[in-house]
Enzyme design. Sequence first.
Site, short mmCIF file in Angstrom:
data_model
loop_
_atom_site.label_atom_id
_atom_site.label_comp_id
_atom_site.label_asym_id
_atom_site.label_seq_id
_atom_site.Cartn_x
_atom_site.Cartn_y
_atom_site.Cartn_z
N THR A 57 -75.98 -87.57 -21.59
CA THR A 57 -76.75 -87.52 -20.35
C THR A 57 -77.73 -88.70 -20.36
O THR A 57 -78.18 -89.10 -21.42
CB THR A 57 -77.54 -86.19 -20.32
OG1 THR A 57 -76.59 -85.13 -20.21
CG2 THR A 57 -78.53 -86.13 -19.19
N ARG A 67 -70.21 -74.85 -13.07
CA ARG A 67 -71.39 -74.71 -13.94
C ARG A 67 -72.43 -75.79 -13.60
O ARG A 67 -72.11 -76.96 -13.47
CB ARG A 67 -70.95 -74.83 -15.39
CG ARG A 67 -72.11 -74.80 -16.42
CD ARG A 67 -72.57 -76.17 -16.77
NE ARG A 67 -73.42 -76.20 -17.96
CZ ARG A 67 -74.06 -77.29 -18.40
NH1 ARG A 67 -73.94 -78.43 -17.75
NH2 ARG A 67 -74.81 -77.25 -19.47
N GLY A 100 -76.07 -77.42 -14.94
CA GLY A 100 -76.89 -77.48 -16.15
C GLY A 100 -78.35 -77.79 -15.85
O GLY A 100 -78.85 -77.57 -14.74
N ASP A 101 -79.00 -78.33 -16.87
CA ASP A 101 -80.43 -78.60 -16.76
C ASP A 101 -80.74 -79.87 -15.98
O ASP A 101 -81.80 -79.98 -15.35
CB ASP A 101 -81.06 -78.73 -18.15
CG ASP A 101 -80.45 -79.88 -18.95
OD1 ASP A 101 -79.22 -80.08 -18.90
OD2 ASP A 101 -81.22 -80.61 -19.61
N THR A 146 -82.24 -84.13 -22.57
CA THR A 146 -80.81 -84.28 -22.81
C THR A 146 -80.41 -83.27 -23.87
O THR A 146 -81.23 -82.82 -24.66
CB THR A 146 -80.47 -85.73 -23.26
OG1 THR A 146 -79.13 -85.76 -23.76
CG2 THR A 146 -81.40 -86.24 -24.35
N GLY A 147 -79.12 -82.91 -23.88
CA GLY A 147 -78.63 -81.92 -24.84
C GLY A 147 -77.96 -80.77 -24.13
O GLY A 147 -77.59 -80.89 -22.96
N GLY A 207 -77.59 -78.07 -21.87
CA GLY A 207 -78.43 -77.77 -20.72
C GLY A 207 -78.96 -76.36 -20.70
O GLY A 207 -80.09 -76.11 -20.25
#
Length: 320
Positions: A180, A208, A210-211, A231-232, A234
Site C-alpha cells: 500500500t 472487501r 480495507g483500512d 499500511t499492513g 487493513g
Amino acid sequence: MSEVRKPVIVVHGGAGAWNHERSQPGLEGVKKAAKTGFEILKHGGSAVDSVMEAVAVMEDAGAFNAGYGSSLNIDKRVEMEASIMDGKTLQAGAVGLLEDIRNPVRLARIIMEKTDHVFVVGEGAEKLAEMFDLERREPTTELRLKYYENQRKALLEGRSRLPRLANLVENYPELFTLETVGAVALDKEGNVAAATSTGGFPLKLPGRIGDSPSIGCGTYADNQAGACSATGVGEIAMRLVLSKSVCDFMGNGKTAEEAVELAIELVNRRIPGTYNSMGLIAVDAYGRIGAAHNSPNLCWTYISPETKEPVAYLAAKIVE
Ligand code: GLY
C-alpha cells in the site's frame, strides 16, 4: 499573521517483506514520489496537493500495490481503494471497488471537493470518474499475476484457510507483499494532509474494503494534531482506528515519532501474536516526522528543507 512553517513530506510504499528483486524499484519509487510532493510544498503549494501528487506517482509506478500493479482478489480481479484528508477543514474523500481508474487518489479528492459525501464505491464512483474525465488504465501487471498464482496455490494446498489470511502473512511473508502507498505532509501555511492508496489485501474476497479508504483507519489528518497514513493488514488498522489513534496521541502532546511507536505498541498489545504486518508514517503539527512498524520492512522516505537528497529506507523504528 500565522507563522510560516518549514514544509515536510513523508512517503511510504508499504509494509511487508521487501525482497531483493523488489526493493530497488520500491526505494526509487518512494523517492520520486517524495520529490514530486516536496516540489509542490517548496513553491508554497498545499499539503493536499502535495500528498495527492506523491501518491499518484506511486500509483503510476508499477512497483507498489496501488494503481498500476495492484494486487488481485480471489476472483483474479483488481478492486482499488484510496482516500485523502485535509487537516485544515477535516474534509475527506474516499473511494473503493475501482477496476481501472488510473489514479484512485484523484477520484478520492473529487469526492472530497466536488460531492457532499466522504466515501463512494463501485459503479457510483466509476460514474463520477467518467463525469470528471479521469484517465483509465488496466492495472494488472505480470508480476501481480505471478503472485496471484503462487498465493492461490498456497491456499489450495491447505497452507492457509480463509478467512485467516493473516496466517499466510506470518508464515509466507514473501507471498504477501502489502505495498500500500501513502503520504503525509505539512505545508508552509501549517496545514497537514494525508493520502493512502491500495489494491488491497491479496486474495481478498470481492467487495472487501480495507483500512486505506476508511477515514481514521488508514488515513487521518487534523491541523490540531498532525497526519498519518497506515499500511499492513487493513483489518487491524480498522479494528484499532489506527491513524486516528496516532493523531490523538499527537493531539495530546506526543511527537510524531512517539505517536507512531505508541500505536504499533497498541497493535502488539491488543491484537497480539499473528499480525506482524503493520507500518505507520506521520507528521505532527510542528513538522516533526515519525515512521514505525512491526512488519519485517517498511519502504519509506521523507524530505524537509534540511534534506539535500532524500534517502529511502527499508526499515524504520521496529516496535516488537
Ligand atoms: N492496508 C491495505 C489493506 O489491507 O487493504
